[in-house]
Motif scaffolding. Structure first.
Motif, mmCIF file in Angstrom:
data_model
loop_
_atom_site.group_PDB
_atom_site.id
_atom_site.type_symbol
_atom_site.label_atom_id
_atom_site.label_comp_id
_atom_site.label_asym_id
_atom_site.label_seq_id
_atom_site.Cartn_x
_atom_site.Cartn_y
_atom_site.Cartn_z
ATOM 1 N N TYR B 86 0.819 -1.217 0.000
ATOM 2 C CA TYR B 86 0.000 0.000 0.000
ATOM 3 C C TYR B 86 0.856 1.272 0.000
ATOM 4 O O TYR B 86 0.489 2.268 -0.629
ATOM 5 C CB TYR B 86 -0.949 0.006 1.201
ATOM 6 C CG TYR B 86 -2.144 -0.896 1.004
ATOM 7 C CD1 TYR B 86 -2.277 -2.078 1.730
ATOM 8 C CD2 TYR B 86 -3.134 -0.570 0.079
ATOM 9 C CE1 TYR B 86 -3.366 -2.913 1.533
ATOM 10 C CE2 TYR B 86 -4.219 -1.405 -0.122
ATOM 11 C CZ TYR B 86 -4.332 -2.569 0.604
ATOM 12 O OH TYR B 86 -5.409 -3.397 0.403
ATOM 13 N N TRP B 87 1.985 1.251 0.702
ATOM 14 C CA TRP B 87 2.782 2.475 0.767
ATOM 15 C C TRP B 87 3.315 2.844 -0.623
ATOM 16 O O TRP B 87 3.361 4.028 -0.978
ATOM 17 C CB TRP B 87 3.907 2.359 1.794
ATOM 18 C CG TRP B 87 5.079 1.493 1.433
ATOM 19 C CD1 TRP B 87 5.236 0.171 1.729
ATOM 20 C CD2 TRP B 87 6.267 1.884 0.731
ATOM 21 N NE1 TRP B 87 6.435 -0.274 1.254
ATOM 22 C CE2 TRP B 87 7.096 0.742 0.638
ATOM 23 C CE3 TRP B 87 6.707 3.079 0.177
ATOM 24 C CZ2 TRP B 87 8.339 0.768 0.016
ATOM 25 C CZ3 TRP B 87 7.953 3.108 -0.452
ATOM 26 C CH2 TRP B 87 8.757 1.964 -0.527
ATOM 27 N N PRO B 154 5.093 1.993 5.958
ATOM 28 C CA PRO B 154 4.131 1.330 6.847
ATOM 29 C C PRO B 154 3.678 -0.005 6.272
ATOM 30 O O PRO B 154 3.590 -0.184 5.062
ATOM 31 C CB PRO B 154 2.977 2.332 6.925
ATOM 32 C CG PRO B 154 3.193 3.322 5.862
ATOM 33 C CD PRO B 154 4.628 3.298 5.470
ATOM 34 N N GLY B 156 1.575 -3.314 5.213
ATOM 35 C CA GLY B 156 0.296 -3.514 4.533
ATOM 36 C C GLY B 156 0.517 -3.984 3.115
ATOM 37 O O GLY B 156 0.999 -3.222 2.270
ATOM 38 N N MET B 157 0.171 -5.259 2.878
ATOM 39 C CA MET B 157 0.287 -5.822 1.543
ATOM 40 C C MET B 157 -1.096 -5.839 0.903
ATOM 41 O O MET B 157 -2.083 -6.142 1.569
ATOM 42 C CB MET B 157 0.851 -7.246 1.639
ATOM 43 C CG MET B 157 1.237 -7.851 0.303
ATOM 44 S SD MET B 157 1.898 -9.512 0.479
ATOM 45 C CE MET B 157 3.627 -9.147 0.559
ATOM 46 N N THR B 158 -1.130 -5.516 -0.376
ATOM 47 C CA THR B 158 -2.415 -5.536 -1.078
ATOM 48 C C THR B 158 -2.828 -6.982 -1.372
ATOM 49 O O THR B 158 -2.007 -7.905 -1.249
ATOM 50 C CB THR B 158 -2.314 -4.789 -2.407
ATOM 51 O OG1 THR B 158 -1.365 -5.471 -3.249
ATOM 52 C CG2 THR B 158 -1.850 -3.360 -2.206
ATOM 53 N N THR B 159 -4.061 -7.171 -1.761
ATOM 54 C CA THR B 159 -4.539 -8.510 -2.122
ATOM 55 C C THR B 159 -3.735 -9.042 -3.314
ATOM 56 O O THR B 159 -3.371 -10.219 -3.354
ATOM 57 C CB THR B 159 -6.037 -8.457 -2.475
ATOM 58 O OG1 THR B 159 -6.739 -7.919 -1.377
ATOM 59 C CG2 THR B 159 -6.571 -9.846 -2.809
ATOM 60 N N TRP B 162 -0.393 -10.138 -2.045
ATOM 61 C CA TRP B 162 -0.538 -11.384 -1.288
ATOM 62 C C TRP B 162 -0.636 -12.576 -2.234
ATOM 63 O O TRP B 162 -0.006 -13.612 -2.035
ATOM 64 C CB TRP B 162 -1.794 -11.278 -0.426
ATOM 65 C CG TRP B 162 -2.180 -12.512 0.300
ATOM 66 C CD1 TRP B 162 -1.635 -13.027 1.427
ATOM 67 C CD2 TRP B 162 -3.230 -13.408 -0.067
ATOM 68 N NE1 TRP B 162 -2.277 -14.175 1.808
ATOM 69 C CE2 TRP B 162 -3.274 -14.429 0.898
ATOM 70 C CE3 TRP B 162 -4.163 -13.428 -1.102
ATOM 71 C CZ2 TRP B 162 -4.190 -15.471 0.849
ATOM 72 C CZ3 TRP B 162 -5.077 -14.463 -1.152
ATOM 73 C CH2 TRP B 162 -5.078 -15.471 -0.187
ATOM 74 N N ARG B 166 1.993 -15.714 -2.675
ATOM 75 C CA ARG B 166 1.560 -17.118 -2.608
ATOM 76 C C ARG B 166 2.022 -17.885 -3.835
ATOM 77 O O ARG B 166 2.446 -19.033 -3.740
ATOM 78 C CB ARG B 166 0.044 -17.201 -2.498
ATOM 79 C CG ARG B 166 -0.483 -17.071 -1.074
ATOM 80 C CD ARG B 166 -1.977 -16.959 -1.065
ATOM 81 N NE ARG B 166 -2.628 -18.095 -1.701
ATOM 82 C CZ ARG B 166 -3.242 -19.059 -1.018
ATOM 83 N NH1 ARG B 166 -3.218 -19.056 0.291
ATOM 84 N NH2 ARG B 166 -3.854 -20.030 -1.657
#
Lengths: 59, 171
Positions: B86-87, B154, B156-159, B162, B166
């Motif tokens: 997100y950053w 900061p 926070g990983m986006t979908t 993620w 994976r």
């Protein structure tokens, strides 16, 4: 007792972080403020408003 | 698209240089805009708006575009990516929007400079002069936020990020 902010399992995507939600809300507020200013004729953008002396043919 | 270490470092150094340069140039622009708004010296005010147009056209616009491009190159060449965290994503949005708004605002900046080149700046341009102060102040705040995001990164990983992670793990 299960907490509201339990870590998500590996099969579910991560939750949206709180700071991103704050950023998103601030951005929305700015966009709404800009639209309201624009619609009420108080925009700070572009060349709106009174015509300049050049455009009025003074010079 | 992983880049070699030396190229990664060069891209990062270029991005930091142009981005901080952009911040500094906007700070100068704000100082000129404030001077143009509050000064009672007609000659100084005319010089200010001529200087603002030159600063914007020759320094701020090139640096903002360079910052956007170098940021994209830096992101794409590292594991941070452009859309995975997100950053990084929010920095990209700030950068792109700031550059777009700057290009739109070149019109009133050029307009004030043309008037200043021909005659004394009158009260009719008051709203535009005030606009210069407001928009350059807003730009400084936006760039400060981008700098803060770069330094603090900061979590926070986006979908999307993620899913990418994976895929890499499952290989």
């Amino acid at each position: 007792m299960a907490q509201a902010h339990d870590r998500p399992s590996r099969n579910t995507p991560p939750r949206l972080p709180g700071w991103v939600k704050v950023f998103g809300m601030l951005f929305l507020i700015l966009v709404v403020a800009f639209v309201i200013l624009h619609l009420t004729g108080n925009s700070l953008g572009g060349l709106h408003g009174a015509r300049t002396p050049i455009e009025l043919g003074v010079y | 698209m992983a880049m070699p270490h030396s190229v990664r470092k060069f891209a990062l150094a270029a991005h930091v240089t142009v981005s901080v340069g952009w911040f500094g140039a906007v700070a100068v622009f704000l100082a000129l805009a404030l001077t143009g708004l509050i000064s009672s010296d007609a000659q100084l005010v005319r010089a200010v708006y001529l200087g603002m147009e030159l600063t914007a056209r020759l320094v701020i616009v090139p640096l903002s575009v360079a910052s956007l491009l170098s940021g994209l190159v830096s992101s794409l060449g590292t594991s941070w990516g452009v859309f995975r965290y997100y950053w990084v994503l929010i920095k990209l949005v700030i950068n792109a929007l700031s550059t777009l708004i700057l290009l739109v605002h070149m019109q009133p900046i050029t307009h004030l400079a043309h008037i200043a080149a021909k005659m004394q700046i009158s009260n009719a341009e008051g709203r535009m002069q005030f606009q210069m102060v407001v928009t350059s102040s807003a730009a400084l705040v936006a760039l400060l936020v981008a700098i803060g995001l770069s330094v603090y990164k900061p979590q926070g990983m986006t979908t999307y990020g993620w899913r990418k992670q994976r895929q890499l793990v499952q290989r």
